[in-house]
Design a protein around this motif. Structure first.
Motif, PDB file in Angstrom:
ATOM      1  N   GLN A   1       0.847  -1.187   0.000  1.00  0.00           N
ATOM      2  CA  GLN A   1       0.000   0.000   0.000  1.00  0.00           C
ATOM      3  C   GLN A   1       0.887   1.242   0.000  1.00  0.00           C
ATOM      4  O   GLN A   1       2.048   1.193   0.394  1.00  0.00           O
ATOM      5  N   VAL A   2       0.321   2.353  -0.469  1.00  0.00           N
ATOM      6  CA  VAL A   2       1.023   3.636  -0.430  1.00  0.00           C
ATOM      7  C   VAL A   2       0.141   4.658   0.272  1.00  0.00           C
ATOM      8  O   VAL A   2      -1.087   4.535   0.278  1.00  0.00           O
ATOM      9  N   THR A   3       0.773   5.652   0.869  1.00  0.00           N
ATOM     10  CA  THR A   3       0.041   6.719   1.542  1.00  0.00           C
ATOM     11  C   THR A   3      -0.113   7.895   0.587  1.00  0.00           C
ATOM     12  O   THR A   3       0.876   8.434   0.073  1.00  0.00           O
ATOM     13  N   MET A   4      -1.354   8.290   0.340  1.00  0.00           N
ATOM     14  CA  MET A   4      -1.633   9.381  -0.584  1.00  0.00           C
ATOM     15  C   MET A   4      -1.457  10.727   0.126  1.00  0.00           C
ATOM     16  O   MET A   4      -1.221  10.802   1.339  1.00  0.00           O
ATOM     17  N   ASP A   5      -1.615  11.813  -0.640  1.00  0.00           N
ATOM     18  CA  ASP A   5      -1.441  13.154  -0.072  1.00  0.00           C
ATOM     19  C   ASP A   5      -2.490  13.493   0.976  1.00  0.00           C
ATOM     20  O   ASP A   5      -2.284  14.385   1.804  1.00  0.00           O
ATOM     21  N   ASN A   6      -3.627  12.791   0.961  1.00  0.00           N
ATOM     22  CA  ASN A   6      -4.668  13.018   1.975  1.00  0.00           C
ATOM     23  C   ASN A   6      -4.530  12.058   3.147  1.00  0.00           C
ATOM     24  O   ASN A   6      -5.477  11.884   3.928  1.00  0.00           O
ATOM     25  N   ASP A   7      -3.366  11.375   3.240  1.00  0.00           N
ATOM     26  CA  ASP A   7      -3.047  10.417   4.304  1.00  0.00           C
ATOM     27  C   ASP A   7      -3.858   9.135   4.235  1.00  0.00           C
ATOM     28  O   ASP A   7      -3.781   8.303   5.152  1.00  0.00           O
ATOM     29  N   GLU A   8      -4.647   8.949   3.178  1.00  0.00           N
ATOM     30  CA  GLU A   8      -5.354   7.690   2.974  1.00  0.00           C
ATOM     31  C   GLU A   8      -4.388   6.665   2.371  1.00  0.00           C
ATOM     32  O   GLU A   8      -3.513   7.004   1.580  1.00  0.00           O
ATOM     33  N   LYS A   9      -4.559   5.408   2.765  1.00  0.00           N
ATOM     34  CA  LYS A   9      -3.745   4.334   2.211  1.00  0.00           C
ATOM     35  C   LYS A   9      -4.512   3.659   1.076  1.00  0.00           C
ATOM     36  O   LYS A   9      -5.689   3.328   1.227  1.00  0.00           O
ATOM     37  N   GLU A  10      -3.823   3.472  -0.050  1.00  0.00           N
ATOM     38  CA  GLU A  10      -4.433   2.831  -1.202  1.00  0.00           C
ATOM     39  C   GLU A  10      -3.627   1.605  -1.601  1.00  0.00           C
ATOM     40  O   GLU A  10      -2.396   1.586  -1.485  1.00  0.00           O
ATOM     41  N   PHE A  11      -4.338   0.582  -2.065  1.00  0.00           N
ATOM     42  CA  PHE A  11      -3.673  -0.629  -2.524  1.00  0.00           C
ATOM     43  C   PHE A  11      -2.919  -0.334  -3.818  1.00  0.00           C
ATOM     44  O   PHE A  11      -3.492   0.137  -4.797  1.00  0.00           O
ATOM     45  N   ALA A  12      -1.606  -0.584  -3.816  1.00  0.00           N
ATOM     46  CA  ALA A  12      -0.760  -0.307  -4.983  1.00  0.00           C
ATOM     47  C   ALA A  12       0.032  -1.543  -5.367  1.00  0.00           C
ATOM     48  O   ALA A  12       1.199  -1.460  -5.771  1.00  0.00           O
ATOM     49  N   GLY A  13      -0.594  -2.689  -5.238  1.00  0.00           N
ATOM     50  CA  GLY A  13       0.087  -3.941  -5.547  1.00  0.00           C
ATOM     51  C   GLY A  13       0.228  -4.172  -7.035  1.00  0.00           C
ATOM     52  O   GLY A  13      -0.300  -3.438  -7.868  1.00  0.00           O
ATOM     53  N   PHE A  14       0.943  -5.210  -7.370  1.00  0.00           N
ATOM     54  CA  PHE A  14       1.091  -5.623  -8.764  1.00  0.00           C
ATOM     55  C   PHE A  14       1.421  -7.106  -8.785  1.00  0.00           C
ATOM     56  O   PHE A  14       1.767  -7.712  -7.754  1.00  0.00           O
ATOM     57  N   SER A  15       1.327  -7.692  -9.962  1.00  0.00           N
ATOM     58  CA  SER A  15       1.661  -9.102 -10.121  1.00  0.00           C
ATOM     59  C   SER A  15       2.259  -9.310 -11.504  1.00  0.00           C
ATOM     60  O   SER A  15       1.661  -8.908 -12.507  1.00  0.00           O
ATOM     61  N   ASP A  16       3.457  -9.909 -11.550  1.00  0.00           N
ATOM     62  CA  ASP A  16       4.146 -10.163 -12.816  1.00  0.00           C
ATOM     63  C   ASP A  16       4.440 -11.651 -12.951  1.00  0.00           C
ATOM     64  O   ASP A  16       4.995 -12.267 -12.035  1.00  0.00           O
ATOM     65  N   ASN A  17       4.083 -12.203 -14.097  1.00  0.00           N
ATOM     66  CA  ASN A  17       4.417 -13.579 -14.448  1.00  0.00           C
ATOM     67  C   ASN A  17       5.164 -13.562 -15.775  1.00  0.00           C
ATOM     68  O   ASN A  17       4.695 -12.962 -16.750  1.00  0.00           O
ATOM     69  N   ASP A  18       6.312 -14.224 -15.811  1.00  0.00           N
ATOM     70  CA  ASP A  18       7.126 -14.262 -17.024  1.00  0.00           C
ATOM     71  C   ASP A  18       7.608 -15.696 -17.242  1.00  0.00           C
ATOM     72  O   ASP A  18       8.391 -16.224 -16.452  1.00  0.00           O
ATOM     73  N   LEU A  19       7.120 -16.326 -18.315  1.00  0.00           N
ATOM     74  CA  LEU A  19       7.483 -17.712 -18.639  1.00  0.00           C
ATOM     75  C   LEU A  19       8.037 -17.732 -20.060  1.00  0.00           C
ATOM     76  O   LEU A  19       7.410 -17.194 -20.977  1.00  0.00           O
ATOM     77  N   SER A  20       9.201 -18.343 -20.246  1.00  0.00           N
ATOM     78  CA  SER A  20       9.782 -18.407 -21.583  1.00  0.00           C
ATOM     79  C   SER A  20      10.520 -19.723 -21.793  1.00  0.00           C
ATOM     80  O   SER A  20      11.070 -20.312 -20.852  1.00  0.00           O
ATOM     81  N   PHE A  21      10.495 -20.173 -23.037  1.00  0.00           N
ATOM     82  CA  PHE A  21      11.239 -21.344 -23.483  1.00  0.00           C
ATOM     83  C   PHE A  21      12.130 -20.916 -24.652  1.00  0.00           C
ATOM     84  O   PHE A  21      11.695 -20.138 -25.509  1.00  0.00           O
ATOM     85  N   PHE A  22      13.355 -21.398 -24.706  1.00  0.00           N
ATOM     86  CA  PHE A  22      14.270 -20.954 -25.741  1.00  0.00           C
ATOM     87  C   PHE A  22      15.235 -22.075 -26.095  1.00  0.00           C
ATOM     88  O   PHE A  22      15.481 -22.998 -25.304  1.00  0.00           O
ATOM     89  N   GLY A  23      15.772 -21.986 -27.300  1.00  0.00           N
ATOM     90  CA  GLY A  23      16.697 -23.015 -27.753  1.00  0.00           C
ATOM     91  C   GLY A  23      17.544 -22.534 -28.921  1.00  0.00           C
ATOM     92  O   GLY A  23      17.186 -21.599 -29.641  1.00  0.00           O
ATOM     93  N   LYS A  24      18.693 -23.185 -29.092  1.00  0.00           N
ATOM     94  CA  LYS A  24      19.595 -22.924 -30.204  1.00  0.00           C
ATOM     95  C   LYS A  24      20.088 -24.253 -30.769  1.00  0.00           C
ATOM     96  O   LYS A  24      20.319 -25.210 -30.031  1.00  0.00           O
ATOM     97  N   LYS A  25      20.237 -24.284 -32.092  1.00  0.00           N
ATOM     98  CA  LYS A  25      20.837 -25.422 -32.768  1.00  0.00           C
ATOM     99  C   LYS A  25      22.067 -24.924 -33.500  1.00  0.00           C
ATOM    100  O   LYS A  25      21.989 -24.031 -34.352  1.00  0.00           O
ATOM    101  N   PHE A  26      23.231 -25.482 -33.146  1.00  0.00           N
ATOM    102  CA  PHE A  26      24.489 -25.047 -33.723  1.00  0.00           C
ATOM    103  C   PHE A  26      24.820 -25.918 -34.936  1.00  0.00           C
ATOM    104  O   PHE A  26      25.026 -27.130 -34.808  1.00  0.00           O
TER     105      PHE A  26
END
Length: 456
Positions: A40-65
Motif C-alpha cells: 500500500q502507499v500513503t496518498m497526499d490526503n493520508d489515505e492508504k491505497e492498494f498499490a500492488g502488482f503481479s508479474d508472471n514471465d514464462l519463456s522457453f528458448f533453444g539454439k541449434k548449432f
C-alpha cells in the motif's frame, strides 16, 4: 537454479531457470519468474491505497548449432497486473480494488537463422520473424508480426550491407480501427582502418496507416578515430529513424493509460551527435557525448480527467514536435577484479512547439552502481538513482504542477554458503523518500526482500 524470496511489500518472489548441459550441438532452456506485491502507499490526503502488482514471465528458448550457422527460437508468455491507484486527492473518492484492475497479457513467438562466418570470403546473414499478441483487461488487443533480414559482406577494408524489416500491427476496433504497417530498408557501407572507422547509409521507412502511406528518408553516418591507442577516441555521427509506438510498447512505458488509447509513431527526423570515449588507464573507461535532435510526434503523458470520473487516475497521450539538446556522460572504474563502479548522467533541454512543458520528462537523471565481490563468498551491491524535477499538466486552463526531484538509494548483499546454496537480501529506497513516477502515483517507501537461491 531456483530463487525464492519474501519481503515487506513482495509476497512472494519466485524465479527458476533450467537448461541443458554444455553441448556443441544445441542449447535449450526454460525460465520463469513470479513477482507479486500486496503493498500500500500513503496518498497526499493520508489515505492508504492498494498499490500492488503481479508479474508472471514464462519463456522457453533453444539454439541449434550448425557448421557455419545457428538456428534460434523463443516462445514466451507474460502477464502483468497493475492497479489505477493514483488519483487527485482533492476529489472525494473511494477506489474499489476490482474496479481499478488492469492486466496485460502478451504471447510471443520468435525465430531466426544466422551465419557465423568470421572470414571475408563469405556473406553473413541474419533472418528472423517475431509474432506478438497483446491484450488487456478491457477487451483491447493487438496482433503484431515482423520479419527482418540483415545481410553484409566484408572486403579488405570495406564492409557493405543492407537491413530490411516489415512490421504489421493489427488492432481490434475498441483500441483503434486503423492498422499500421511499417517497412524499413537500410543500405549502408563501412570503411575501416587500424585506427579509424567510417559508416554511411540511408534509413528508409514507409509508414502505412488508414490506407495512407508516408515515405521517410533519414541519413545515417558515423566516424571515429583512435588518436591515442584507445585512450582518446573522438567520434561524430548523424542518424534518424521512425520509432514504432504500438500498443505493447506504450503500455510497458505507462501501464496506467486510459484503455483504448490510440498511439502514433514518433519521427526522429534528425540526430546529430559527437563525443569522445576511451580509457583513462587500464581500469577506467569514459564516454562523453552531446547530441541535437529534431523529433516529431514525441509522446507525452497527461492525466485523463474526462475518462476517469474527474479523479485523473488514468493517462492520455498528447504529441508535440521537439528540439532536444542532450548531454551524456559515463565513467566506469574497475580498480580490481572484485570491485566495480559505474556513473551515468543525462542532461536534456527541450524546446517544444505547442506544449508549455515536456510533461513527465526530467531534464536530469543520474545513476551510480557499484559491486564488491569478497572472494566469491560475499557479494555486495549498491546503487543510487537520481531524477530531476518534472512538470505535469493539471488541466486545460494552463495550470502546471511539479513532481519534485528524488534520490533512491538501494543496497543488496548475497552470501554464498556453498556452490549450490546462497542467501540474499535487498533493501530498496533506504531513505524512504516519497516520490512520484507518474502524477498522483506515489512509489513505495522503504522496503526489503530476503531469500535463498539453490543451484543444481
Amino acid at each position: 537454479y531456483v530463487k525464492l524470496g519474501l519481503g515487506t511489500k513482495v509476497l512472494p518472489m519466485l524465479e527458476a531457470y533450467v537448461g541443458n548441459k554444455r553441448s556443441k550441438d544445441y542449447s535449450i532452456g526454460a525460465y520463469y519468474k513470479f513477482l507479486n506485491s500486496i503493498g500500500q502507499v500513503t496518498m497526499d490526503n493520508d489515505e492508504k491505497e492498494f498499490a500492488g502488482f503481479s508479474d508472471n514471465d514464462l519463456s522457453f528458448f533453444g539454439k541449434k548449432f550448425l557448421e557455419n550457422s545457428i538456428i534460434e527460437g523463443d516462445m514466451g508468455l507474460m502477464s502483468n497486473t497493475r492497479y489505477f491507484y493514483g488519483y487527485d486527492t482533492r476529489v472525494d473518492t473511494i477506489l474499489e480494488k476490482e474496479n481499478i484492475k488492469q492486466n496485460f497479457l502478451n504471447l510471443n513467438l520468435s525465430a531466426n537463422y544466422k551465419s557465423t562466418y568470421v572470414d571475408s570470403t563469405h556473406v553473413n546473414y541474419d533472418f528472423g520473424f517475431d509474432l506478438d499478441y497483446t491484450k488487456d483487461n478491457f477487451e483491447n488487443n493487438e496482433l503484431g508480426f515482423k520479419i527482418a533480414g540483415d545481410v553484409d559482406k566484408i572486403f579488405t577494408q570495406e564492409m557493405v550491407g543492407v537491413k530490411v524489416a516489415i512490421a504489421h500491427y493489427k488492432t481490434n476496433e475498441p483500441l483503434d480501427s486503423s492498422n499500421n504497417t511499417v517497412v524499413n530498408i537500410n543500405p549502408w557501407i563501412g570503411i575501416f582502418g587500424d585506427k579509424w572507422r567510417v559508416k554511411a547509409g540511408v534509413n528508409m521507412f514507409s509508414d502505412i496507416r488508414d490506407g495512407n502511406s508516408k515515405a521517410l528518408y533519414y541519413p545515417v553516418g558515423h566516424v571515429e578515430y583512435d588518436i591515442a591507442n584507445h585512450y582518446l577516441i573522438p567520434y561524430a555521427g548523424v542518424y534518424g529513424k521512425l520509432e514504432i509506438n504500438n500498443f505493447q510498447e506504450i503500455s510497458q512505458v505507462n501501464p496506467f493509460l486510459t484503455p483504448g488509447t490510440r498511439v502514433l509513431n514518433t519521427d526522429h527526423k534528425l540526430n546529430l551527435y559527437g563525443g569522445i570515449r576511451g580509457n583513462f588507464n587500464s581500469t577506467t573507461y569514459y564516454n562523453f557525448k552531446v547530441s541535437y535532435s529534431l523529433i516529431d510526434n514525441m509522446p507525452f503523458y497527461i492525466n485523463d480527467f474526462v475518462n476517469s470520473d474527474s479523479i485523473g487516475n488514468k493517462f492520455n497521450v498528447i504529441y508535440d514536435n521537439v528540439e532536444l539538446l542532450s548531454y551524456f556522460g559515463e565513467i566506469s572504474v574497475t580498480p580490481s577484479e572484485a570491485l566495480t563502479f559505474n556513473v551515468k548522467a543525462h542532461f536534456r533541454d527541450y524546446t517544444l512547439t505547442n506544449q508549455a512543458k515536456a510533461w513527465h520528462k526530467p531534464s536530469f537523471d543520474m545513476s551510480f552502481t557499484t559491486q564488491y565481490n569478497l572472494r566469491s563468498k560475499i557479494i555486495l551491491r549498491g546503487d543510487i538513482l537520481a531524477i530531476g524535477k518534472r512538470y505535469v499538466k493539471l488541466d486545460n486552463a494552463g495550470n502546471i504542477g511539479e513532481l519534485e526531484s528524488a534520490v533512491d538509494v538501494n543496497l543488496g548483499a548475497e552470501y554464498r554458503y556453498s556452490s549450490v546454496l546462497s542467501a540474499f537480501v535487498q533493501l530498496n529506497n533506504l531513505l524512504s523518500e516519497k516520490y512520484y513516477e507518474w502524477n498522483y502515483y506515489p512509489t513505495y517507501g522503504f522496503n526489503a526482500l530476503v531469500g535463498v537461491t539453490y543451484s543444481f
